[in-house]
Design a protein around this motif. Structure first.
Motif, PDB file in Angstrom:
ATOM      1  N   ALA A  31      32.367  38.478  52.174  1.00  0.00           N
ATOM      2  CA  ALA A  31      31.383  39.126  53.037  1.00  0.00           C
ATOM      3  C   ALA A  31      31.400  40.607  52.676  1.00  0.00           C
ATOM      4  O   ALA A  31      32.365  41.310  52.994  1.00  0.00           O
ATOM      5  N   PRO A  32      30.374  41.108  52.000  1.00  0.00           N
ATOM      6  CA  PRO A  32      30.426  42.473  51.443  1.00  0.00           C
ATOM      7  C   PRO A  32      30.539  43.551  52.519  1.00  0.00           C
ATOM      8  O   PRO A  32      30.013  43.418  53.623  1.00  0.00           O
ATOM      9  N   LEU A  33      31.218  44.624  52.160  1.00  0.00           N
ATOM     10  CA  LEU A  33      31.247  45.803  53.012  1.00  0.00           C
ATOM     11  C   LEU A  33      29.956  46.596  52.814  1.00  0.00           C
ATOM     12  O   LEU A  33      29.356  46.573  51.743  1.00  0.00           O
ATOM     13  N   ASN A  34      29.549  47.296  53.849  1.00  0.00           N
ATOM     14  CA  ASN A  34      28.375  48.157  53.762  1.00  0.00           C
ATOM     15  C   ASN A  34      28.765  49.549  53.255  1.00  0.00           C
ATOM     16  O   ASN A  34      29.852  50.044  53.551  1.00  0.00           O
ATOM     17  N   GLY A  67      33.005  43.341  47.355  1.00  0.00           N
ATOM     18  CA  GLY A  67      32.362  42.048  47.573  1.00  0.00           C
ATOM     19  C   GLY A  67      30.871  42.056  47.349  1.00  0.00           C
ATOM     20  O   GLY A  67      30.218  41.016  47.472  1.00  0.00           O
ATOM     21  N   GLN A  68      30.302  43.205  46.996  1.00  0.00           N
ATOM     22  CA  GLN A  68      28.856  43.262  46.776  1.00  0.00           C
ATOM     23  C   GLN A  68      28.449  42.623  45.458  1.00  0.00           C
ATOM     24  O   GLN A  68      27.353  42.093  45.326  1.00  0.00           O
ATOM     25  N   ARG A  69      29.328  42.674  44.465  1.00  0.00           N
ATOM     26  CA  ARG A  69      29.074  42.057  43.174  1.00  0.00           C
ATOM     27  C   ARG A  69      30.289  41.237  42.766  1.00  0.00           C
ATOM     28  O   ARG A  69      31.417  41.531  43.191  1.00  0.00           O
ATOM     29  N   LEU A  70      30.076  40.215  41.952  1.00  0.00           N
ATOM     30  CA  LEU A  70      31.168  39.379  41.472  1.00  0.00           C
ATOM     31  C   LEU A  70      31.349  39.570  39.973  1.00  0.00           C
ATOM     32  O   LEU A  70      30.370  39.696  39.227  1.00  0.00           O
ATOM     33  N   PHE A  71      32.602  39.576  39.542  1.00  0.00           N
ATOM     34  CA  PHE A  71      32.898  39.635  38.120  1.00  0.00           C
ATOM     35  C   PHE A  71      32.428  38.349  37.438  1.00  0.00           C
ATOM     36  O   PHE A  71      32.373  37.278  38.068  1.00  0.00           O
ATOM     37  N   THR A  72      32.124  38.443  36.179  1.00  0.00           N
ATOM     38  CA  THR A  72      31.706  37.273  35.411  1.00  0.00           C
ATOM     39  C   THR A  72      32.786  36.189  35.469  1.00  0.00           C
ATOM     40  O   THR A  72      33.959  36.456  35.208  1.00  0.00           O
ATOM     41  N   GLY A  73      32.372  34.979  35.824  1.00  0.00           N
ATOM     42  CA  GLY A  73      33.312  33.862  35.892  1.00  0.00           C
ATOM     43  C   GLY A  73      34.004  33.702  37.225  1.00  0.00           C
ATOM     44  O   GLY A  73      34.741  32.734  37.435  1.00  0.00           O
ATOM     45  N   LEU A 114      43.184  38.441  40.359  1.00  0.00           N
ATOM     46  CA  LEU A 114      42.485  39.508  41.055  1.00  0.00           C
ATOM     47  C   LEU A 114      42.151  38.983  42.444  1.00  0.00           C
ATOM     48  O   LEU A 114      41.468  37.955  42.581  1.00  0.00           O
ATOM     49  N   TYR A 115      42.639  39.679  43.440  1.00  0.00           N
ATOM     50  CA  TYR A 115      42.575  39.184  44.814  1.00  0.00           C
ATOM     51  C   TYR A 115      41.976  40.278  45.699  1.00  0.00           C
ATOM     52  O   TYR A 115      42.472  41.409  45.723  1.00  0.00           O
ATOM     53  N   LEU A 116      40.908  39.938  46.411  1.00  0.00           N
ATOM     54  CA  LEU A 116      40.214  40.914  47.249  1.00  0.00           C
ATOM     55  C   LEU A 116      40.675  40.786  48.699  1.00  0.00           C
ATOM     56  O   LEU A 116      40.363  39.817  49.376  1.00  0.00           O
ATOM     57  N   LYS A 117      41.418  41.775  49.144  1.00  0.00           N
ATOM     58  CA  LYS A 117      41.961  41.766  50.499  1.00  0.00           C
ATOM     59  C   LYS A 117      41.001  42.498  51.437  1.00  0.00           C
ATOM     60  O   LYS A 117      40.599  43.635  51.157  1.00  0.00           O
ATOM     61  N   GLY A 118      40.642  41.829  52.545  1.00  0.00           N
ATOM     62  CA  GLY A 118      39.671  42.384  53.483  1.00  0.00           C
ATOM     63  C   GLY A 118      38.275  41.852  53.229  1.00  0.00           C
ATOM     64  O   GLY A 118      37.277  42.483  53.582  1.00  0.00           O
ATOM     65  N   ALA A 119      38.180  40.658  52.611  1.00  0.00           N
ATOM     66  CA  ALA A 119      36.905  40.121  52.123  1.00  0.00           C
ATOM     67  C   ALA A 119      36.121  39.341  53.171  1.00  0.00           C
ATOM     68  O   ALA A 119      35.079  38.770  52.857  1.00  0.00           O
ATOM     69  N   GLY A 120      36.604  39.266  54.422  1.00  0.00           N
ATOM     70  CA  GLY A 120      35.861  38.573  55.469  1.00  0.00           C
ATOM     71  C   GLY A 120      36.515  37.278  55.903  1.00  0.00           C
ATOM     72  O   GLY A 120      37.564  36.874  55.394  1.00  0.00           O
ATOM     73  N   LYS A 121      35.888  36.625  56.867  1.00  0.00           N
ATOM     74  CA  LYS A 121      36.454  35.413  57.464  1.00  0.00           C
ATOM     75  C   LYS A 121      36.460  34.243  56.494  1.00  0.00           C
ATOM     76  O   LYS A 121      35.602  34.112  55.627  1.00  0.00           O
ATOM     77  N   THR A 122      37.476  33.384  56.684  1.00  0.00           N
ATOM     78  CA  THR A 122      37.580  32.134  55.935  1.00  0.00           C
ATOM     79  C   THR A 122      37.888  31.016  56.926  1.00  0.00           C
ATOM     80  O   THR A 122      38.002  31.252  58.130  1.00  0.00           O
TER      81      THR A 122
END
Length: 509
Positions: A31-34, A67-73, A114-122
């Motif tokens: 869930a992207p940050l603004n 979280g606004q863009r994703l890396f390739t793959g 590569l792990y995104l911490k704070g990426a929203g609810k799961t």
């Protein structure tokens, strides 16, 4: 370190973890940050990924790491695990605010998550909001850099991203942030506990072989790979906690879901490096019983390893009694491994030659026992005198023997109290063959000038909340090279201010 040539857009991720059965994770986008913006980037970590720090566009990094863009793959997922929290098994755990984006093979041949911490609810967020805040992100970012600088196994972080979004923490709104964590492994003791306690033994076997294949490939050639795996984890975990004890690090939340299967410091929360030594130091105000007090950390690690070893019961033998016996034989070695690792580290910090290098090695067991007593007596003195740990060890590493008693007056309330200890310490050093110059040089390589003190992180957080990120980046520079003096930042080489004793830490830290 060789600088890579990759740009962010060219960073390719794989989905190695998805080789495991689907019940190990939930596929879910972040869930992207603004309005994301870059707070800080660790160039050392960028280079490990093969990125050229000079070619990284700040806004582009903010978009990828918010979280606004994703890396390739990338195909983000939240991992399922359970664990023992303060001694009680909790089946309702998992990645509640972080996502594994994928893995990247660096120029050094290491496959890193590569792990995104704070990426929203799961699916595993329970009642949480899935967000991380700037405060806790800064603390983890700086702590991992400090650990890496000291040579203590740790996860690392590429960057922190800030945002205009806010969430409530302890009844106060705080700015949201994300942290892009980088490490070869996000598999916790709790991953094994989940499959064992839910009786998914086939999948437990698959997870075990996945871990061996990815992290411990040579163990596949042993007669009993699962047993060899627990042996290796015991050894690494003992070495890790020995390093914590040698440098006065208090983890704060040594639950099994915060323990790494490759023996790294993991999931920084209410941690601290002690300014003055206190054996009973508790860094988490929620730990009312002192379960994870500083002096109890080796025992807590062993307890966690028992929880992990239980999960290996159906893997090491078809016979329960045989399995229990084999695992207990491995666990009994923990204390000896820990004590030896700790003794080695403390000898290095004190400039004492080991039994093998000392000129008087006729009775190494007696020498080891003498050294252990010398170390124990020192910690007791430091605690009673409320002496700053970092300043004391650095003073010893910079001062000739003839001047040490005098120099102690500058950092100790009662330097005369150290007179007997110094006499014994000097006698022990005299049994070695090193010149004083060589001994002091060796000591300066392991006794830092700078440590991440609580007040330093707190000041950086307060400035960041005002929009000033300069302190975060100043501290990053210090902590990456903690054994070197930085002439432009002399204030951080001194003791902590008195007000820092009132800093209160919780799990939300």
């Amino acid at each position: 370190m060789t600088t890579g040539n990759l740009r962010l857009k060219a960073l390719q991720l794989t989905r190695h973890y998805q080789l495991l059965p689907e019940q190990h994770f939930q596929l879910i986008p972040p869930a992207p940050l603004n309005d994301p913006y870059l707070v800080s980037m660790n160039a050392d970590v960028a280079q490990k990924l093969g990125l050229n720090p000079d070619l990284i566009d700040r806004q582009e990094l903010a978009e990828f790491a918010s979280g606004q863009r994703l890396f390739t793959g990338s195909d983000p997922l939240a991992m399922k695990y359970t664990g023992h929290q303060f001694g009680t098994y909790n089946p309702q755990l998992g990645d509640g605010r972080g996502l594994l984006l994928g893995e990247h093979l660096g120029p050094d041949g290491i496959l890193r998550d590569l792990y995104l911490k704070g990426a929203g609810k799961t699916a595993y967020s329970r009642f949480g909001d899935g967000r991380a805040v700037l405060r806790s992100s800064i603390r983890e970012y700086l702590a991992s850099a400090a650990m890496a600088g000291l040579g203590i196994p740790t996860t690392e972080a590429l960057c922190i991203i800030g945002s205009t979004d806010t969430v409530l923490r302890e009844n106060f709104p705080e700015p949201c942030a994300t942290l892009l964590r980088v490490t070869p492994c996000h598999i916790r003791f709790g991953h094994f506990e989940y499959l064992y306690h839910s009786r998914q033994h086939d999948d437990l076997n698959k997870l075990t072989h996945y871990v061996i294949e990815r992290y411990y490939p040579t163990l596949s050639e042993t007669d009993n790979p699962p047993l060899a795996l627990i042996r290796e984890v015991i050894h690494r975990s003992a070495g890790l906690v020995a390093r914590w004890q040698a440098y006065g690090f208090v983890h704060g939340v040594m639950n099994t879901d915060n323990m790494s299967i490759i023996g790294e410091t993991f999931d920084y929360g209410p941690f601290q490096f002690m300014d003055s030594y206190k054996a009973d130091q508790v860094s988490n105000h929620s730990d009312h019983q002192g379960r994870y007090a500083f002096k109890k950390q080796p025992d807590a690690m062993l307890w966690n390893l028992y929880c992990l070893a239980q999960c290996f019961m159906p893997l090491v033998s078809d016979d329960a009694k045989t399995a229990q016996s084999l695992l207990e034989e491995e666990l009994v070695h923990f204390t000896g491994i820990y004590q030896q690792e700790y003794l080695t580290l403390m000898r290095q910090r004190l400039g004492l030659e080991s039994d093998q290098t000392s000129s008087d090695n006729t009775n190494p067991d007696k020498t080891a026992e003498t050294d252990r007593q010398l170390i124990e007596d020192l910690w007791r003195l430091l605690e009673v005198q409320k002496t700053d740990i970092t300043l004391f060890f650095r003073l010893l590493s910079e001062t000739p023997v003839s001047e040490q008693q005098h120099k102690l007056a500058g950092i100790c309330t009662y330097p005369a109290a150290f007179e007997l200890w110094l006499k014994q310490y000097h006698q022990r050093m005299a049994s070695g063959d090193l010149t004083e110059e060589k001994r002091l040089t060796n000591m300066q390589r392991v006794n830092p000038v700078y440590l991440l003190r609580n007040y330093m992180a707190q000041e950086a957080i307060e400035l960041a909340h005002q929009g000033d990120m300069s302190r975060v980046n100043e501290l990053l520079t210090l902590l990456q090279r903690p054994f070197e003096y930085h002439p432009k930042l002399p204030q951080y080489a001194g003791p902590a201010p008195e007000w820092s004793a009132g800093i209160c830490l919780s799990c939300s830290s």
